[in-house]
Design an enzyme around this catalytic site. Structure first.
Site, PDB file in Angstrom:
ATOM      1  N   GLU A 191      38.256  35.827 -33.430  1.00 40.85           N
ATOM      2  CA  GLU A 191      39.062  36.145 -34.534  1.00 40.85           C
ATOM      3  C   GLU A 191      40.197  34.946 -34.426  1.00 40.85           C
ATOM      4  O   GLU A 191      40.781  34.702 -33.283  1.00 40.85           O
ATOM      5  CB  GLU A 191      39.803  37.351 -34.412  1.00 40.85           C
ATOM      6  CG  GLU A 191      38.869  38.603 -34.483  1.00 40.85           C
ATOM      7  CD  GLU A 191      38.878  39.369 -35.791  1.00 40.85           C
ATOM      8  OE1 GLU A 191      39.634  38.939 -36.940  1.00 40.85           O
ATOM      9  OE2 GLU A 191      38.078  40.122 -35.781  1.00 40.85           O
ATOM     10  N   CYS A 196      47.221  32.233 -35.478  1.00 36.58           N
ATOM     11  CA  CYS A 196      47.088  32.994 -34.285  1.00 36.58           C
ATOM     12  C   CYS A 196      45.524  32.989 -33.836  1.00 36.58           C
ATOM     13  O   CYS A 196      44.627  32.911 -34.516  1.00 36.58           O
ATOM     14  CB  CYS A 196      47.194  34.290 -34.926  1.00 36.58           C
ATOM     15  SG  CYS A 196      47.205  35.690 -33.535  1.00 36.58           S
ATOM     16  N   CYS A 205      38.639  41.768 -24.359  1.00 32.96           N
ATOM     17  CA  CYS A 205      39.918  41.619 -23.489  1.00 32.96           C
ATOM     18  C   CYS A 205      39.685  42.771 -22.538  1.00 32.96           C
ATOM     19  O   CYS A 205      39.207  43.733 -22.844  1.00 32.96           O
ATOM     20  CB  CYS A 205      41.101  41.799 -24.334  1.00 32.96           C
ATOM     21  SG  CYS A 205      42.616  41.638 -23.375  1.00 32.96           S
ATOM     22  N   CYS A 233      45.026  47.616 -23.212  1.00 36.12           N
ATOM     23  CA  CYS A 233      46.227  48.232 -23.792  1.00 36.12           C
ATOM     24  C   CYS A 233      45.870  49.229 -24.704  1.00 36.12           C
ATOM     25  O   CYS A 233      45.147  48.955 -25.614  1.00 36.12           O
ATOM     26  CB  CYS A 233      47.182  47.071 -24.461  1.00 36.12           C
ATOM     27  SG  CYS A 233      47.737  45.628 -23.427  1.00 36.12           S
ATOM     28  N   CYS A 277      45.559  48.795 -28.624  1.00 37.80           N
ATOM     29  CA  CYS A 277      45.128  47.313 -29.257  1.00 37.80           C
ATOM     30  C   CYS A 277      43.632  47.715 -29.459  1.00 37.80           C
ATOM     31  O   CYS A 277      42.820  47.944 -28.611  1.00 37.80           O
ATOM     32  CB  CYS A 277      45.141  46.478 -28.184  1.00 37.80           C
ATOM     33  SG  CYS A 277      44.407  44.804 -28.515  1.00 37.80           S
ATOM     34  N   CYS A 290      48.770  42.179 -35.843  1.00 36.31           N
ATOM     35  CA  CYS A 290      48.656  42.332 -34.472  1.00 36.31           C
ATOM     36  C   CYS A 290      48.115  43.482 -33.743  1.00 36.31           C
ATOM     37  O   CYS A 290      48.422  44.861 -34.348  1.00 36.31           O
ATOM     38  CB  CYS A 290      50.292  42.321 -33.996  1.00 36.31           C
ATOM     39  SG  CYS A 290      50.836  41.071 -34.420  1.00 36.31           S
TER      40      CYS A 290
END
Ligand code: SF4
Length: 400
Positions: A121, A152, A159, A163, A166, A386
């Site tokens: 992305e 961004c 990942c 978190c 997220c 975000c």
């Protein structure tokens, strides 16, 4: 909550799978994009050509934004043909799909040259996000002009940091992106928007999918390409880390001419809350992160950014603001805080903070003497905000 998808670009609803997997087709065996001028010169020498042809290649790929060998007319045709026959191609990542938000934000699925043709992305925010300006000016980012546009950028497919708030974490870690795949996202977006590097100011934030400091070498190689070959300024780049201490320590040793600005994804007022929402905190608690950050020699007027995601009822209380204020002051660093009201995502059990809680938090932190900005969510309707980056193309899971 029901989201509306009428603003999505065509073809999106035709694909009912949640993740996009695009046929790799002619995956480049030997991409030139991603090699710096020195490496390109070495390729030329290996082919029996003078080393200065490497500079011609770099100029064509990174400045003229050529994507086909056949278009590099500064090289003799016979050489281009030999290169093609030898498996060389420009091999720049390409924008495979575009989602356009009502607010002008664009989210892209960018296909690199890696195995399997996965996409990552990248997001274009034409008016920034009202956080920091990203240019060292200390101004807020939204002047309403193109000069504040922000890209961004992703650094990994998925990942590993996990978190809890997220969406990218839900993918798990799949692989690191190469330097060319990281820099290629930027170049493809610059080209799409006809940005004239050097005349127009564009900010880069390495805050997309992935933890850049767990892909340190490729991330920094991409930064060097973007500075040296594309002509972007590291002072308009910000890299955000979840607090990978060895990465921060390496980053502190980077020369200022290649070092982006640093953002720490803090998100909590203390270790107890942080460990709950960011398991990485158990490995590197807040004080260890701060100690590493203090090693970064800031440029004049530069500040470290602390990103703080406000989760309703979890991290958005006014006493949290006072704690964050004390914590940031105690670092002794020139710093500021960017507040981000959490963006909801399917399958994540947090709630958005109330607008009044965001305002109270901002005011309380400001009263502690900390420069504080509220980042306006961009592209929420297209999952571009975000923490929402998950290669989502489908709305079926999105309702609560
Ligand atoms: S917030 Fe960043 S570091 Fe944390 S899981 Fe998501 S992509 Fe990874």
């Amino acid at each position: 909550m029901e989201m509306k998808y009428s603003m999505l670009s065509p073809t999106v609803t035709e694909n009912r799978s949640q993740f996009v997997r695009i046929d790799p087709g002619n995956v480049s065996r030997k991409p030139l994009f991603g090699l710096d001028a020195e490496a390109l010169a070495a390729v030329m020498v290996e082919m029996g050509e003078p080393g200065w042809r490497g500079r011609q290649l770099a100029e064509a790929i990174y400045c003229q934004l050529v994507t086909e060998l056949s278009e590099i007319t500064t090289l003799p045709r016979a050489l281009r043909e030999r290169m093609g026959a030898g498996g060389w191609e420009v091999g720049r990542p390409r924008i495979a799909q575009v989602f356009t938000s009502v607010d002008g934000t664009e989210r892209y699925l960018v296909q690199g040259g890696g195995d399997g043709g996965e996409t990552v992305e990248t997001v274009w925010m034409p008016e920034g996000d009202e956080g920091e300006a990203g240019d060292g000016s200390g101004e807020e980012a939204n002047s309403g002009t193109r000069s504040r546009a922000t890209i961004c950028v992703s650094s990994q497919v998925g990942c590993a940091v996990n978190c809890q708030f997220c969406l990218t974490a839900k993918l798990g870690f799949q692989r690191n992106l190469s330097a060319g795949e990281i820099a290629g996202q930027v170049v493809s977006v610059l080209e799409r928007h006809g940005v004239e590097v050097g005349r127009e100011r564009v900010n880069l934030v390495f805050m997309g999918m992935g933890e850049p400091f767990l892909n340190y070498d490729n991330f920094m190689a991409a930064v060097r390409l973007l500075v040296d070959e594309v002509g972007l300024s590291p002072q308009r780049m910000t890299v955000s880390t979840s607090g990978i201490v060895p990465g921060i320590e390496r980053f502190a040793l980077e020369p200022p001419e290649f070092r982006p600005k640093l953002a720490i994804s803090l998100n909590a007022p203390n270790d107890e809350v942080r460990a709950e929402i960011m398991p990485i905190n158990r490995r590197w608690p807040i004080e260890a992160v701060m100690e590493a950050v203090r090693k970064v020699k800031l440029r004049p007027r530069e500040r470290v950014t602390f990103e703080y995601v406000l989760l309703g009822g979890v991290t958005d209380r006014v006493e949290h603001a006072a704690e964050v204020g004390r914590l940031v002051r105690r670092t002794g660093l020139a710093a500021k805080v960017n507040l981000i009201a959490w963006n909801p995502g399917p399958g994540i059990g947090y709630t958005m903070p109330a607008a009044s809680a965001v305002e109270r938090f901002r005011a309380a932190l400001g009263a502690e003497g900390i420069p504080v900005y509220v980042r306006r969510p961009r592209g929420r309707d297209i999952f571009a905000a975000c923490g929402q980056l998950k290669r989502t193309v489908d709305s079926e899971q999105w309702s609560d």
